[in-house]
Design an enzyme around this catalytic site. Structure first.
Site, PDB file in Angstrom:
ATOM      1  N   TYR A  90     -31.906 -14.240   6.348  1.00  0.00           N
ATOM      2  CA  TYR A  90     -30.878 -14.703   7.281  1.00  0.00           C
ATOM      3  C   TYR A  90     -30.541 -13.647   8.326  1.00  0.00           C
ATOM      4  O   TYR A  90     -30.146 -13.975   9.441  1.00  0.00           O
ATOM      5  CB  TYR A  90     -29.588 -15.047   6.517  1.00  0.00           C
ATOM      6  N   ASP A 141     -39.257 -21.378  -7.784  1.00  0.00           N
ATOM      7  CA  ASP A 141     -39.855 -22.717  -7.873  1.00  0.00           C
ATOM      8  C   ASP A 141     -39.604 -23.324  -9.250  1.00  0.00           C
ATOM      9  O   ASP A 141     -39.238 -24.496  -9.390  1.00  0.00           O
ATOM     10  CB  ASP A 141     -41.351 -22.691  -7.531  1.00  0.00           C
ATOM     11  N   LYS A 155     -38.707 -14.513  -6.452  1.00  0.00           N
ATOM     12  CA  LYS A 155     -40.104 -14.920  -6.296  1.00  0.00           C
ATOM     13  C   LYS A 155     -40.937 -13.642  -6.401  1.00  0.00           C
ATOM     14  O   LYS A 155     -41.715 -13.277  -5.498  1.00  0.00           O
ATOM     15  CB  LYS A 155     -40.281 -15.633  -4.940  1.00  0.00           C
ATOM     16  N   ASP A 203     -29.017 -20.742  -0.966  1.00  0.00           N
ATOM     17  CA  ASP A 203     -28.678 -21.847  -0.072  1.00  0.00           C
ATOM     18  C   ASP A 203     -29.334 -23.128  -0.576  1.00  0.00           C
ATOM     19  O   ASP A 203     -28.697 -24.178  -0.685  1.00  0.00           O
ATOM     20  CB  ASP A 203     -29.171 -21.523   1.345  1.00  0.00           C
ATOM     21  N   ASP A 218     -27.510 -26.541  -2.961  1.00  0.00           N
ATOM     22  CA  ASP A 218     -27.521 -27.947  -2.534  1.00  0.00           C
ATOM     23  C   ASP A 218     -28.135 -28.823  -3.621  1.00  0.00           C
ATOM     24  O   ASP A 218     -27.658 -29.924  -3.902  1.00  0.00           O
ATOM     25  CB  ASP A 218     -28.331 -28.129  -1.236  1.00  0.00           C
TER      26      ASP A 218
HETATM   27  C1  IPM Z   1     -24.251 -23.068   3.627  1.00  0.00           C
HETATM   28  C2  IPM Z   1     -24.769 -23.622   4.932  1.00  0.00           C
HETATM   29  C3  IPM Z   1     -24.961 -22.474   5.906  1.00  0.00           C
HETATM   30  C4  IPM Z   1     -26.001 -21.538   5.340  1.00  0.00           C
HETATM   31  C5  IPM Z   1     -25.314 -22.914   7.348  1.00  0.00           C
HETATM   32  C6  IPM Z   1     -24.286 -23.864   7.917  1.00  0.00           C
HETATM   33  C7  IPM Z   1     -25.501 -21.740   8.248  1.00  0.00           C
HETATM   34  O1  IPM Z   1     -25.929 -24.339   4.718  1.00  0.00           O
HETATM   35  O2  IPM Z   1     -23.165 -22.430   3.655  1.00  0.00           O
HETATM   36  O3  IPM Z   1     -24.877 -23.284   2.594  1.00  0.00           O
HETATM   37  O4  IPM Z   1     -27.214 -21.755   5.510  1.00  0.00           O
HETATM   38  O5  IPM Z   1     -25.612 -20.557   4.710  1.00  0.00           O
HETATM   39 MG    MG Z   2     -26.427 -24.631   2.663  1.00  0.00          MG
END
Ligand code: IPM
Ligand code: MG
Length: 362
Positions: free
Chosen positions: A142, A224, A192, A248, A252
């Site tokens: 990042y 993975d 990884k 990240d 999700d």
């Molecule tokens: C998160 C989001 C952010 C990230 C984006 C909005 C930059 O996806 O907080 O998980 O990638 O960190």
């Molecule tokens: Mg995110």
């Protein structure tokens, strides 16, 4: 003593869900004796529109002075093609970096009332789901330099740099071990290392740090495999410790296991809770521009982020538990925002959902 909270509603559904979180924070302060003062500031696309910068100096200054920061969401298709450093997301990334918020805590729990919404098989859901993703937030690909675009041999190239130094790894490892110590004492470090040099350093430093936490059981997993294990047998995880990019993605995925992205809160800290510095509290979902302004968003992730704020930033543990209980009660009574409803089921709007939680808290 009055606590100063800076609100960054941001874009899309950000302002709506922030409004509901504030409702609940005010009620929590009233019921549990906190003294909170709010101040609103611009971030993301909203800030870009108003000031040409997704993180204006004024916002950053206010955040530096705050006891806690609450953020709604940033981003939207409207800003998809503006220069990268002006995009709403760049504002959030800079905020994390400037405030040194390297430790991102993302608890994933399944409300029994919502077990039917999980994408997992019922027999897997029945094993339960209660884990914490500890994601490094200010390093990795990042922020790694060099990064950019250039033409080499007539071909357009673009590159990012996955880089960590040992101190960055050590400090987030400590956060992970510390969290595990307060939970079921199991830490799974995800990397990884079979391919990436930065992951090999990650693994080495996590093992060194482990020496200070002999009571925590440490395991390692390739990312993975972790993505697969999360859907096959999520109950094997207690704390998942991982880098910025893997965290990240995995958080999700974990959110889908819990039923909806609209349920998961997060806290971003600059050290162990209570060691100073304003933390940033936000739902993990995005700005959902497709439903913005329609009173259809689910405010529960934002409200649960407010509970984390009460606990970690203001030290109001009982108030935080009260908010979580009020959310559970609201769900138990059958209220469902659109993302939680099954086809044909009656849905409850964003604002009403916030009222219901605040009422139950009272
Ligand atoms: C998160 C989001 C952010 C990230 C984006 C909005 C930059 O996806 O907080 O998980 O990638 O960190
Ligand atoms: Mg995110």
């Amino acid at each position: 003593m009055k606590k100063h909270i800076v609100l960054l509603p941001g874009d899309g559904i950000g302002p709506e869900v922030t409004g509901e979180a504030v409702k609940v924070l005010r009620m929590a302060a009233r019921c549990y004796g906190g003294d909170i003062e709010f101040q609103e500031a611009l971030v993301g696309g909203a800030a870009y529109e108003a000031a040409g910068d997704p993180l204006p100096e004024e916002t950053l200054d206010l955040c530096r002075e705050a006891d806690a920061i609450f953020l709604g969401a940033v981003g939207g298709p409207k800003w998809a093609s503006i220069p990268a450093d002006k995009r709403p997301e760049a504002g959030l990334l800079r905020l994390r970096k400037e405030l040194g918020l390297y430790a991102n805590l993302r608890p994933v729990r399944l409300f029994p009332e919502l077990a039917g919404l999980s994408c997992l098989r019922p027999d897997i859901v029945a094993q339960g789901l209660d884990l914490l993703v500890v994601r490094e937030l200010t390093g990795d690909v990042y922020f790694g330099q060099p990064a950019g675009e250039e033409v080499r041999d007539g071909l357009r190239h673009a590159f990012n740099n996955m880089i960590y130094n040992e101190e960055e790894i050590r400090r987030i490892a400590r956060i992970g071990f510390d969290a595990a110590r307060q939970r079921k004492k199991r830490l799974c470090s995800v990397d990884k290392a079979n391919v990436l040099a930065s992951s090999r350093l990650w693994r080495e430093v996590v093992e060194e740090t482990h020496r200070d936490y002999p009571e925590v059981e440490l395991s390692h997993m390739y990312v993975d495999n972790c993505a697969m294990q999360l859907v096959l047998r999520p109950d094997q995880f207690d704390v998942i410790l991982t880098g910025n990019l893997f965290g990240d993605i995995l958080s999700d995925e974990a959110a889908a296991l819990a039923g909806s992205l609209g349920l998961l809160p997060s806290a971003s800290l600059s050290g162990l809770a209570g060691t100073g510095g304003a933390g940033l509290y936000e739902p993990i979902h995005g700005s959902a521009p497709d439903i913005a302004g329609q009173d259809r968003a689910n405010p529960l992730a934002a409200i649960l982020a407010a509970a984390m704020l009460l606990d970690l930033a203001l030290g109001l543990k009982e108030a935080a538990k009260g908010v979580e209980e009020a959310v559970r009660l609201t769900l138990r009574e059958g209220y469902r925002s659109a993302d939680l409803a099954r086809p044909g089921e009656k849905t409850t709007g964003c604002s009403r959902m916030g009222d219901l939680v605040a009422d139950r808290l009272e």
